[in-house]
Design a protein around this motif. Structure first.
Motif, PDB file in Angstrom:
ATOM      1  N   GLU A 174     -17.097   9.280  10.128  1.00 20.18           N
ATOM      2  CA  GLU A 174     -16.988   8.054   9.314  1.00 20.18           C
ATOM      3  C   GLU A 174     -16.789   8.362   7.834  1.00 20.18           C
ATOM      4  OE1 GLU A 174     -20.548   5.834  10.118  1.00 20.18           O
ATOM      5  OE2 GLU A 174     -19.750   5.018  12.004  1.00 20.18           O
ATOM      6  N   ASN A 175     -17.326   9.478   7.375  1.00 24.79           N
ATOM      7  CA  ASN A 175     -17.247   9.834   5.952  1.00 24.79           C
ATOM      8  C   ASN A 175     -16.276  10.980   5.695  1.00 24.79           C
ATOM      9  OD1 ASN A 175     -19.449   8.098   4.661  1.00 24.79           O
ATOM     10  ND2 ASN A 175     -20.491   8.994   6.418  1.00 24.79           N
ATOM     11  N   GLY A 176     -15.374  11.208   6.634  1.00 27.05           N
ATOM     12  CA  GLY A 176     -14.452  12.338   6.564  1.00 27.05           C
ATOM     13  C   GLY A 176     -13.626  12.395   5.293  1.00 27.05           C
ATOM     14  N   PHE A 177     -13.026  11.263   4.911  1.00 26.78           N
ATOM     15  CA  PHE A 177     -12.180  11.281   3.712  1.00 26.78           C
ATOM     16  C   PHE A 177     -12.999  11.553   2.458  1.00 26.78           C
ATOM     17  CE2 PHE A 177      -9.174   8.891   6.429  1.00 26.78           C
ATOM     18  CZ  PHE A 177      -8.106   9.755   6.302  1.00 26.78           C
ATOM     19  N   GLU A 178     -14.174  10.922   2.361  1.00 24.21           N
ATOM     20  CA  GLU A 178     -15.029  11.158   1.198  1.00 24.21           C
ATOM     21  C   GLU A 178     -15.437  12.628   1.125  1.00 24.21           C
ATOM     22  OE1 GLU A 178     -15.377   8.613   3.323  1.00 24.21           O
ATOM     23  OE2 GLU A 178     -14.976   6.909   2.004  1.00 24.21           O
ATOM     24  N   LEU A 179     -15.734  13.215   2.289  1.00 22.54           N
ATOM     25  CA  LEU A 179     -16.099  14.640   2.323  1.00 22.54           C
ATOM     26  C   LEU A 179     -14.943  15.514   1.845  1.00 22.54           C
ATOM     27  CD1 LEU A 179     -18.094  14.821   5.670  1.00 22.54           C
ATOM     28  CD2 LEU A 179     -19.002  15.185   3.360  1.00 22.54           C
ATOM     29  N   ILE A 180     -13.736  15.214   2.318  1.00 23.28           N
ATOM     30  CA  ILE A 180     -12.572  16.011   1.913  1.00 23.28           C
ATOM     31  C   ILE A 180     -12.345  15.900   0.408  1.00 23.28           C
ATOM     32  CG2 ILE A 180     -10.045  16.149   2.084  1.00 23.28           C
ATOM     33  CD1 ILE A 180     -10.434  15.639   5.125  1.00 23.28           C
ATOM     34  N   PHE A 181     -12.477  14.689  -0.147  1.00 19.05           N
ATOM     35  CA  PHE A 181     -12.319  14.526  -1.597  1.00 19.05           C
ATOM     36  C   PHE A 181     -13.380  15.337  -2.338  1.00 19.05           C
ATOM     37  CE2 PHE A 181     -10.455  10.119  -0.588  1.00 19.05           C
ATOM     38  CZ  PHE A 181      -9.178  10.643  -0.483  1.00 19.05           C
ATOM     39  N   ALA A 182     -14.603  15.331  -1.826  1.00 14.70           N
ATOM     40  CA  ALA A 182     -15.679  16.102  -2.459  1.00 14.70           C
ATOM     41  C   ALA A 182     -15.409  17.603  -2.330  1.00 14.70           C
ATOM     42  CB  ALA A 182     -17.021  15.737  -1.830  1.00 14.70           C
ATOM     43  N   PHE A 183     -14.917  18.043  -1.152  1.00 22.58           N
ATOM     44  CA  PHE A 183     -14.577  19.465  -0.974  1.00 22.58           C
ATOM     45  C   PHE A 183     -13.529  19.883  -2.002  1.00 22.58           C
ATOM     46  CE2 PHE A 183     -15.429  19.417   3.941  1.00 22.58           C
ATOM     47  CZ  PHE A 183     -16.784  19.238   3.701  1.00 22.58           C
ATOM     48  N   ASP A 184     -12.568  18.974  -2.272  1.00 24.89           N
ATOM     49  CA  ASP A 184     -11.516  19.264  -3.245  1.00 24.89           C
ATOM     50  C   ASP A 184     -12.068  19.433  -4.659  1.00 24.89           C
ATOM     51  OD1 ASP A 184      -9.551  19.274  -1.327  1.00 24.89           O
ATOM     52  OD2 ASP A 184      -8.740  17.305  -1.839  1.00 24.89           O
ATOM     53  N   GLU A 185     -13.209  18.818  -4.942  1.00 24.45           N
ATOM     54  CA  GLU A 185     -13.826  18.995  -6.262  1.00 24.45           C
ATOM     55  C   GLU A 185     -14.571  20.324  -6.342  1.00 24.45           C
ATOM     56  OE1 GLU A 185     -13.103  17.143  -8.744  1.00 24.45           O
ATOM     57  OE2 GLU A 185     -12.139  15.554  -7.588  1.00 24.45           O
ATOM     58  N   VAL A 186     -15.049  20.826  -5.203  1.00 25.19           N
ATOM     59  CA  VAL A 186     -15.804  22.078  -5.175  1.00 25.19           C
ATOM     60  C   VAL A 186     -14.865  23.281  -5.171  1.00 25.19           C
ATOM     61  CG1 VAL A 186     -17.476  23.458  -3.862  1.00 25.19           C
ATOM     62  CG2 VAL A 186     -17.736  20.968  -3.980  1.00 25.19           C
ATOM     63  N   VAL A 187     -13.757  23.173  -4.430  1.00 26.62           N
ATOM     64  CA  VAL A 187     -12.807  24.279  -4.313  1.00 26.62           C
ATOM     65  C   VAL A 187     -11.412  23.766  -4.666  1.00 26.62           C
ATOM     66  CG1 VAL A 187     -11.758  25.966  -2.760  1.00 26.62           C
ATOM     67  CG2 VAL A 187     -14.180  25.394  -2.516  1.00 26.62           C
ATOM     68  N   SER A 188     -10.734  24.496  -5.537  1.00 29.61           N
ATOM     69  CA  SER A 188      -9.382  24.132  -5.941  1.00 29.61           C
ATOM     70  C   SER A 188      -8.472  25.329  -5.722  1.00 29.61           C
ATOM     71  CB  SER A 188      -9.382  23.714  -7.406  1.00 29.61           C
ATOM     72  OG  SER A 188      -8.074  23.453  -7.831  1.00 29.61           O
TER      73      SER A 188
END
Length: 167
Positions: A110-124
């Protein structure tokens, strides 16, 4: 050799991938193969708090949340201290973005997209960013604030066009 995070995934203990984000160009079949191998590599290490497993080609860093695993896959030349720091911040991000410390498949999906956006902030682009959980929250909320403004502008344009059509 470049030190990079290849991908971040959230999987079940049986290896079912719930969310996965790659940061370098690698074939999907390769990342799926790496994730499929993880449960086999894990057998015997399940009871450790959080740790890593090295293979001939990659390093898996993982954190267990009952039946869910957060997995960071890096190349072997990456800095393990930085990788563990990446894992540490991600272990805060996942429960925070799912709104619960008890993670379930349903919550992750259910929170997959939010998690991916957060992952993108942690790793670039495969490199760890120096960010805190509060900064990650701020950055992802800024994106959604801009999105809301854009949606409001679009609605106004549609309403104006609709009113113009009535005349």
């Amino acid at each position: 050799v470049i030190m990079v995070v290849l991908g971040i995934s959230v999987c079940t203990k049986n290896g079912k991938v719930l969310v996965s984000r790659q940061f370098v160009t690698i074939p999907r079949s390769r990342i799926e193969g790496l994730l499929a191998a993880f449960p086999k590599l894990l057998s015997g290490n399940e009871n450790q708090q959080h740790t890593f497993i090295e293979t001939a080609s990659v390093r898996y860093l993982y954190q267990r949340f009952e039946d869910i695993f957060l997995i960071v896959i890096t190349n072997k030349s990456s800095n393990i201290v930085e990788d563990l720091e990446t894992l540490r911040i991600l272990t805060k991000v996942v429960p925070d973005y799912c709104g619960s410390s008890v993670l379930t498949e349903k919550l992750i999906v259910e929170n997959g997209f939010e998690l991916i956006f957060a992952f993108d902030e942690v790793v670039s682009l495969g490199y760890k960013e120096s960010v805190t959980l509060d900064q990650i929250r701020t950055f992802t909320e800024l994106d959604s604030h801009e999105e809301r403004i854009h949606e409001m502008i679009e609605k106004n344009k549609e309403r104006e066009a609709h009113e113009e059509a009535k005349r």
